[in-house]
Enzyme design. Sequence first.
Site, PDB file in Angstrom:
ATOM      1  N   HIS A  52     -85.049 -21.367  25.318  1.00 42.35           N
ATOM      2  CA  HIS A  52     -84.124 -22.123  24.476  1.00 42.35           C
ATOM      3  C   HIS A  52     -84.907 -23.170  23.684  1.00 42.35           C
ATOM      4  CE1 HIS A  52     -84.525 -25.394  27.338  1.00 42.35           C
ATOM      5  NE2 HIS A  52     -84.182 -24.571  28.324  1.00 42.35           N
TER       6      HIS A  52
HETATM    7  P1  TYD Z   1     -81.724 -25.247  32.321  1.00 39.76           P
HETATM    8  O1  TYD Z   1     -82.395 -26.335  31.579  1.00 39.76           O
HETATM    9  O2  TYD Z   1     -80.642 -24.489  31.602  1.00 39.76           O
HETATM   10  O3  TYD Z   1     -82.821 -24.253  32.869  1.00 39.76           O
HETATM   11  P2  TYD Z   1     -83.403 -22.926  32.190  1.00 39.76           P
HETATM   12  O4  TYD Z   1     -83.477 -23.214  30.729  1.00 39.76           O
HETATM   13  O5  TYD Z   1     -84.719 -22.689  32.826  1.00 39.76           O
HETATM   14  O6  TYD Z   1     -82.407 -21.848  32.485  1.00 39.76           O
HETATM   15  O7  TYD Z   1     -81.116 -25.844  33.661  1.00 39.76           O
HETATM   16  C1  TYD Z   1     -80.499 -25.011  34.632  1.00 39.76           C
HETATM   17  C2  TYD Z   1     -79.314 -25.735  35.198  1.00 39.76           C
HETATM   18  O8  TYD Z   1     -79.705 -26.943  35.815  1.00 39.76           O
HETATM   19  C3  TYD Z   1     -78.290 -26.088  34.131  1.00 39.76           C
HETATM   20  O9  TYD Z   1     -77.096 -25.377  34.372  1.00 39.76           O
HETATM   21  C4  TYD Z   1     -78.009 -27.553  34.294  1.00 39.76           C
HETATM   22  C5  TYD Z   1     -78.900 -28.018  35.410  1.00 39.76           C
HETATM   23  N1  TYD Z   1     -79.736 -29.168  35.009  1.00 39.76           N
HETATM   24  C6  TYD Z   1     -79.319 -30.438  35.306  1.00 39.76           C
HETATM   25  O10 TYD Z   1     -78.239 -30.668  35.873  1.00 39.76           O
HETATM   26  N2  TYD Z   1     -80.127 -31.492  34.958  1.00 39.76           N
HETATM   27  C7  TYD Z   1     -81.314 -31.317  34.347  1.00 39.76           C
HETATM   28  O11 TYD Z   1     -82.040 -32.308  34.051  1.00 39.76           O
HETATM   29  C8  TYD Z   1     -81.729 -29.984  34.008  1.00 39.76           C
HETATM   30  C9  TYD Z   1     -83.022 -29.717  33.312  1.00 39.76           C
HETATM   31  C10 TYD Z   1     -80.918 -28.945  34.370  1.00 39.76           C
END
Ligand code: TYD
Length: 136
Positions: A52
């Site tokens: 992303h």
């Molecule tokens: P995400 O950044 O979407 O990870 P990836 O891009 O690797 O799939 O994060 C995964 C989940 O974790 C998302 O649903 C929300 C949660 N999250 C938080 O609650 N706080 C944070 O600081 C981050 C980075 C993620």
Amino acid sequence: MSLSDVRLIDFPKILDERGNLSFIQNIDQLPFVVKRVYWIYDVPGGEQRGGHAYKSLHEIIIALSGSFDVIVNDGTGEKKITLNRSYYGVYIPKMIWRRLENFSTNSLAFIAADQPYDAGDYIRDYQDFQQLLSGS
Ligand code: TYD
């Protein structure tokens, strides 16, 4: 933003027979003030994270342990950065598509960002990313 805005940042290294030490200090080492840190661990073999871009968030990604690849894409080209040392990280500004892959066993990805978590700042669809780039 373009791939030339993505760059490695070295951290101080205090070499010591008892074990080495590095640190991050906002004021003089990073191009932003840290508002949030998080880390990714226990990644199963072959998995990817990320995939992303952020509309406004800037970040630095560090391999605190082990190694992994960070693939960055600015809409026109792609670059692979392998992180495998804990004393440097890669700075990624907003509007760069990025994913993390090729995690070694027991690797630990540490991310410092200039904003609290905001799901609304994510661009999760690559076509949306390209459209936003062409409109800006
Ligand atoms: P995400 O950044 O979407 O990870 P990836 O891009 O690797 O799939 O994060 C995964 C989940 O974790 C998302 O649903 C929300 C949660 N999250 C938080 O609650 N706080 C944070 O600081 C981050 C980075 C993620």
